[in-house]
Design an enzyme around this catalytic site. Structure first.
Site, mmCIF file in Angstrom:
data_model
loop_
_atom_site.group_PDB
_atom_site.id
_atom_site.type_symbol
_atom_site.label_atom_id
_atom_site.label_comp_id
_atom_site.label_asym_id
_atom_site.label_seq_id
_atom_site.Cartn_x
_atom_site.Cartn_y
_atom_site.Cartn_z
ATOM 1 N N GLU A 128 0.857 -1.187 0.000
ATOM 2 C CA GLU A 128 0.000 0.000 0.000
ATOM 3 C C GLU A 128 0.889 1.230 0.000
ATOM 4 O O GLU A 128 1.832 1.327 0.786
ATOM 5 C CB GLU A 128 -0.908 -0.001 1.234
ATOM 6 C CG GLU A 128 -1.766 1.256 1.381
ATOM 7 C CD GLU A 128 -2.670 1.185 2.614
ATOM 8 O OE1 GLU A 128 -3.028 0.061 3.038
ATOM 9 O OE2 GLU A 128 -2.993 2.257 3.164
ATOM 10 N N GLU A 135 -2.679 11.333 3.202
ATOM 11 C CA GLU A 135 -3.761 11.142 4.159
ATOM 12 C C GLU A 135 -3.746 12.312 5.132
ATOM 13 O O GLU A 135 -2.694 12.843 5.466
ATOM 14 C CB GLU A 135 -3.576 9.856 4.958
ATOM 15 C CG GLU A 135 -3.717 8.588 4.161
ATOM 16 C CD GLU A 135 -3.578 7.382 5.061
ATOM 17 O OE1 GLU A 135 -4.600 6.781 5.408
ATOM 18 O OE2 GLU A 135 -2.435 7.051 5.434
#
Length: 294
Positions: free
Chosen positions: A166, A171
Site C-alpha cells: 500500500e 492522508e
C-alpha cells in the site's frame, strides 16, 4: 494548474488496511491488466480533469465506485453507489461529500449507519508501475474527517494485504489540520508499523483552506513524496528493516473520504456536516523515466 501538469503530471478479502480506509466491496472478478513497461520510456498515462456537467458521475471507463461500510478500521460511513456522494461540480472538480444521514437504511458494523460518503478506485481500469502519481485537491476539515489518495498492489486478490503493498500518497486526519502523511505498508511494516512521514504547512495554515498538490515519484526501489513540489521524504528497500519491498509491480489508485475510525477518531459536536473533498485532477505518468527525470 490542470493544463500545466507536465512537470508533475474481489478482489475484496477481509483484510485490515490501516492507513488508507478499509477496502469496501470491489466487484468479484475485477482485475486490472498490468500495463507493460519497457526500457526507460513512460509506458502510459492516466488523466482525469473531472470536466463534465454539474451533478454527473465520474467517468466509468476510468473509475469504479465502491460500496459498503468500513468495519476493518471502525469507520462510521457507508460508501454509496452512483453520484449521490461523488459528483462533478461543473467547474472541473470531483466533489466527494460526507453527510450525516442515512437515506436508505444502510447498515454498518455498529448498526444503522450514521454517515454517507464515497470511495472510488481504478482497479480493472488502470494500473501504474512506477512513474509520477499526482492529485490536486482541497481537503475537508473537522474532527473525524479522513481523506486519502492512495494505491494498492494489483495482486491484492491473490496475495492479500499487506503482501499486496500500500502506498499512501496523502492522508489527513481532522485533528491535524496543518499536517498530511505519506506512508508505505507491506509485510512486516503494516498498520501502526507503516513507514512514513508527515508534512506540515508553514505558519500553521490549514490544508482545508486551499487547494494543494500531492504526489509521489516512484521508481524501481524508490518512492519520493512531495507537497506542492516540496519533497519531504524518500523510501527505499533499506527502510523496511529487512522485510520484503513489495513496490516493484502494478498498483491501482484510490480516492476516498472516510468518517471516523481508529486513527482519526469519531466526529464530535465540533464537526460540521456536510464536508467535502474537492479534487481538481488526478494525473499519472507511468514508466521509469517519469519518476527518474524529476
Amino acid at each position: 494548474m490542470k493544463n500545466s501538469w507536465r512537470r508533475r503530471t474481489a478482489l475484496y478479502a477481509s483484510t485490515l488496511l490501516c492507513c488508507g480506509a478499509a477496502l469496501a466491496a470491489i466487484p468479484t472478478g475485477a482485475s486490472a491488466t498490468p500495463t507493460p513497461h519497457t526500457g526507460s520510456a513512460a509506458a502510459a498515462t492516466f488523466s482525469d480533469d473531472f470536466d463534465g456537467a454539474a451533478g454527473s458521475g465520474v467517468d466509468g471507463s476510468k473509475w469504479q465506485t465502491e460500496t459498503g461500510d468500513g468495519v476493518n478500521n471502525h469507520e462510521r460511513q457507508y460508501y454509496t453507489a452512483g453520484n449521490s456522494n461523488a459528483a462533478l461540480d461543473g467547474q472541473g472538480h470531483l466533489v466527494i461529500t460526507a453527510r450525516k444521514e442515512n437515506p436508505a437504511n444502510y447498515q454498518c458494523w455498529y448498526g444503522a449507519c450514521e454517515y454517507t460518503s464515497a470511495r472510488l478506485n481504478t482497479s480493472g481500469k488502470f494500473t501504474s508501475q512506477y512513474g509520477h502519481v499526482e492529485t490536486r485537491m482541497k481537503i475537508p476539515r473537522g474532527q473525524g474527517m479522513w481523506p486519502a489518495f492512495w494505491m494498492l498492489g494489483d495482486d491484492l486478490g491473490s496475495v492479500g494485504w499487506p503482501n499486496s503493498g500500500e502506498i499512501d500518497v496523502m492522508e489527513n486526519v481532522g485533528f491535524e489540520p496543518n499536517t498530511v502523511h505519506g506512508t508505505i505498508h507491506g509485510p512486516g511494516y503494516s498498520g501502526d508499523k507503516g513507514i512514513g512521514a508527515g508534512y506540515s504547512l508553514p505558519g500553521g495554515a490549514a490544508f482545508a483552506d486551499d487547494f494543494h498538490t500531492f504526489a509521489v515519484d516512484w521508481a524501481p526501489d524508490s518512492i519520493k513524496w512531495s507537497v506542492d513540489g516540496n519533497v519531504y521524504q524518500t523510501r527505499t528497500p533499506a527502510d523496511v528493516g529487512g522485510n520484503q519491498w513489495v513496490f516493484n509491480k502494478p498498483f491501482f489508485v484510490i480516492l476516498n473520504l472516510a468518517v471516523g475510525g481508529y486513527w482519526p477518531g469519531d466526529p464530535d459536536g465540533s464537526t460540521a456536516f456536510p464536508q467535502q473533498l474537492v479534487v481538481d485532477y488526478v494525473h499519472v505518468t507511468t514508466g521509469n523515466s517519469a519518476a527518474a527525470n524529476r
